[in-house]
Design an enzyme around this catalytic site. Structure first.
Site, PDB file in Angstrom:
ATOM      1  N   HIS A 208       0.807  -1.219   0.000  1.00  0.00           N
ATOM      2  CA  HIS A 208       0.000   0.000   0.000  1.00  0.00           C
ATOM      3  C   HIS A 208       0.842   1.272   0.000  1.00  0.00           C
ATOM      4  O   HIS A 208       0.342   2.345  -0.312  1.00  0.00           O
ATOM      5  CB  HIS A 208      -0.986   0.007   1.174  1.00  0.00           C
ATOM      6  CG  HIS A 208      -0.362   0.209   2.515  1.00  0.00           C
ATOM      7  ND1 HIS A 208      -0.072  -0.825   3.376  1.00  0.00           N
ATOM      8  CD2 HIS A 208       0.027   1.327   3.165  1.00  0.00           C
ATOM      9  CE1 HIS A 208       0.456  -0.352   4.484  1.00  0.00           C
ATOM     10  NE2 HIS A 208       0.525   0.959   4.381  1.00  0.00           N
ATOM     11  N   ASP A 241       0.316  -7.689   1.250  1.00  0.00           N
ATOM     12  CA  ASP A 241       0.691  -6.297   1.505  1.00  0.00           C
ATOM     13  C   ASP A 241       2.205  -6.137   1.598  1.00  0.00           C
ATOM     14  O   ASP A 241       2.734  -5.463   2.473  1.00  0.00           O
ATOM     15  CB  ASP A 241       0.026  -5.749   2.765  1.00  0.00           C
ATOM     16  CG  ASP A 241       0.078  -4.219   2.816  1.00  0.00           C
ATOM     17  OD1 ASP A 241       0.326  -3.604   1.763  1.00  0.00           O
ATOM     18  OD2 ASP A 241      -0.126  -3.650   3.902  1.00  0.00           O
ATOM     19  N   SER A 323       4.516   2.738   7.788  1.00  0.00           N
ATOM     20  CA  SER A 323       4.260   1.570   6.957  1.00  0.00           C
ATOM     21  C   SER A 323       5.470   1.195   6.116  1.00  0.00           C
ATOM     22  O   SER A 323       6.082   2.044   5.464  1.00  0.00           O
ATOM     23  CB  SER A 323       3.082   1.832   6.023  1.00  0.00           C
ATOM     24  OG  SER A 323       1.868   1.667   6.681  1.00  0.00           O
TER      25      SER A 323
END
Length: 480
Positions: A208, A241, A323
């Site tokens: 992402h 992911d 992230s």
């Protein structure tokens, strides 16, 4: 847990002019962020949409939902629910598992960066005021009563930062982490983190984080030294992911971070997280492993698919922008990729994004390493599967094989692993090896910690009786 992209990077705070002593600095205006639903990933996106009703005949691509209708056997599955487990409350809220994230807002000259800068400027001004008052008071005291200041030694001694200390680990790991900026062809994008995987210039991060730059967008990676490199996406796995990018004109002196063994991590182990929370690059935070095998589901940046993980949970402070960054153990080994957070709905920095409340989630590095190697080798992810469609209802009874597959597909794939093991529609899977399975999403996350060809032991209930069977996992290549 949200995985939202960061938007524009935070600009440096302008220097604050001295503030007169008799005119205290006015507090900075506070932007009231909108009340949002549970959940943000470490990127910062807020959840949206409902988790899918189920998964396809392949049995590995579903999302939790609220209906008992048969899951769709096709990939990609629909996005996860509005109030996912990994992002808000205690995990007992309605909607299911994990956190989702929305499309990041288009970049502009006046956005999150400006708000953050305003907050930082306000802090600097307050600090200047305090220092000015202290100086005046000390000066007045000296003139009236004489100074009582005692001179101290100019040398406080050498400070030793051993390799096992947090400072030692940070000093070694920071040069091998990068702040990633991804921008789509339409100008949308955000900020995340990654770390050096090998000497060839491959950087591991979250899918992402780079989702906006996959189709012709712009991607850059900046090291703590300020050196910035253009990069390209080598491969990305939306279900896991995980993504791998490669630096263009990579330097020859790259130092890959050492990978640990996430299977040997224990609750209570010390952790160190590195990332760019709210765009503040090269930030180091510490904590412990607070839980293992935590089932988490979240949506990717495009909102078209969901990812599942059996996550490492940590209380190290993780915020939007962390992230893709490494979660390290006390020796500096990478044990996970920071990916999501569970947080309250109140936004921070006037952005509407939620911040850390001590519930962060990381993809175990043993799984991420396998995925990264496949992406570098083939450009596509490989998923393990049992070949059965399971209900994704939010329940605690187990993962039930549906009576009917969506779109006319068979609930149990003919000739697939589940069929060969004798599993049938209506069977409720309650354990995979020694892991308790309380729902379809939990089953998917556990299956994806394995590789195709692995043999697992499945415990299931049929007609009120418990049965156990060995299943050899099949494979599916790609996200589509």
């Amino acid at each position: 847990m949200s995985t939202e992209n960061e938007g524009t990077a935070v600009p440096p705070a302008p220097s604050a002019p001295p503030v007169p002593v008799d005119a205290p600095a006015a507090p900075a205006p506070q932007a009231q962020g909108p009340q949002g639903p549970y959940g943000q990933d470490a990127q910062g996106q807020t959840p949206h949409g409902q988790l899918p009703q189920g998964q396809g005949a392949s049995g590995d691509a579903g999302h939790p939902g609220t209906s008992s209708s048969a899951p769709d056997p096709s990939w990609p599955p629909p996005p996860p629910p509005t109030a996912p487990y990994g992002d808000g409350g205690s995990g007992a809220g309605p909607g299911g598992w994990g956190s989702s994230y929305q499309q990041p807002a288009p970049k502009s000259g006046r956005g999150r960066g400006g708000l953050v800068a305003a907050v930082l400027v306000a802090a600097l001004m307050a600090g200047g005021l305090g220092g000015g008052l202290g100086y005046v008071l000390a000066k007045d005291n000296d003139e009236s009563t004489g100074s009582t200041t005692v001179s101290a030694s100019a040398n406080g001694g050498d400070v030793k930062r051993d390799p096992g200390t947090t400072a030692g680990v940070a000093a070694k790991a920071l040069p091998s982490t990068v702040t990633i900026e991804a921008e789509s062809t339409s100008g949308e994008g955000g900020t995340g983190t990654g770390f050096v995987f090998d000497k060839q210039g491959h950087i591991v991060t979250n899918n992402h984080v780079v989702a906006d730059a996959v189709d012709g967008g712009k991607l850059t990676a900046t090291f703590p030294t300020g050196k910035k490199y253009d990069a390209e996406v080598v491969g990305h796995a939306q279900g896991y992911d995980v993504a791998v990018i490669k630096l263009k004109d990579a330097p020859s002196d790259l130092k890959p971070l050492t990978l640990g063994d996430s299977d040997k991590v224990a609750v209570g182990d010390s952790t160190i997280a590195i990332g760019a929370p709210f765009g503040l690059s090269d930030t180091v935070t510490t904590g412990i492993i607070s839980a293992k095998n935590r089932p988490v589901a979240s949506s990717d940046g495009s909102g078209s698919q969901a990812s599942y993980m059996s996550a490492l949970q940590t209380d190290a402070s993780i915020n939007p922008g962390n992230s893709g960054g490494p979660l390290l153990d006390a020796q500096g080994n990478v044990i996970g990729i920071n990916s999501a957070i569970q947080s309250t709905g109140n936004g921070g920095f006037g952005t509407g994004q939620s911040g850390s409340i001590g519930l962060g989630f990381a993809i175990p590095i043993n799984q991420a390493k396998y995925v990264a190697q496949e992406l570098i080798k083939n450009g596509k992810p490989v998923y393990a599967k049992i070949g059965a469609s399971v209900s994704l209802d939010d329940s605690s009874e187990g993962a039930q094989i549906t009576d009917q597959g969506a779109g006319g597909a068979a609930p149990v794939e003919p000739g697939g692993p589940a069929a060969k093991a004798g599993l049938k529609p209506g069977d409720v899977i309650t354990k995979l090896d020694d892991r308790v399975i309380d729902s379809g999403p939990t089953l998917i996350g556990e299956i994806w910690t394995h590789q195709p060809g692995d043999k697992v032991t499945i415990t299931y209930e049929r007609g009120g009786k418990q049965h156990t069977v060995d299943v050899t996992l099949g494979s599916r290549v790609g996200d589509n």
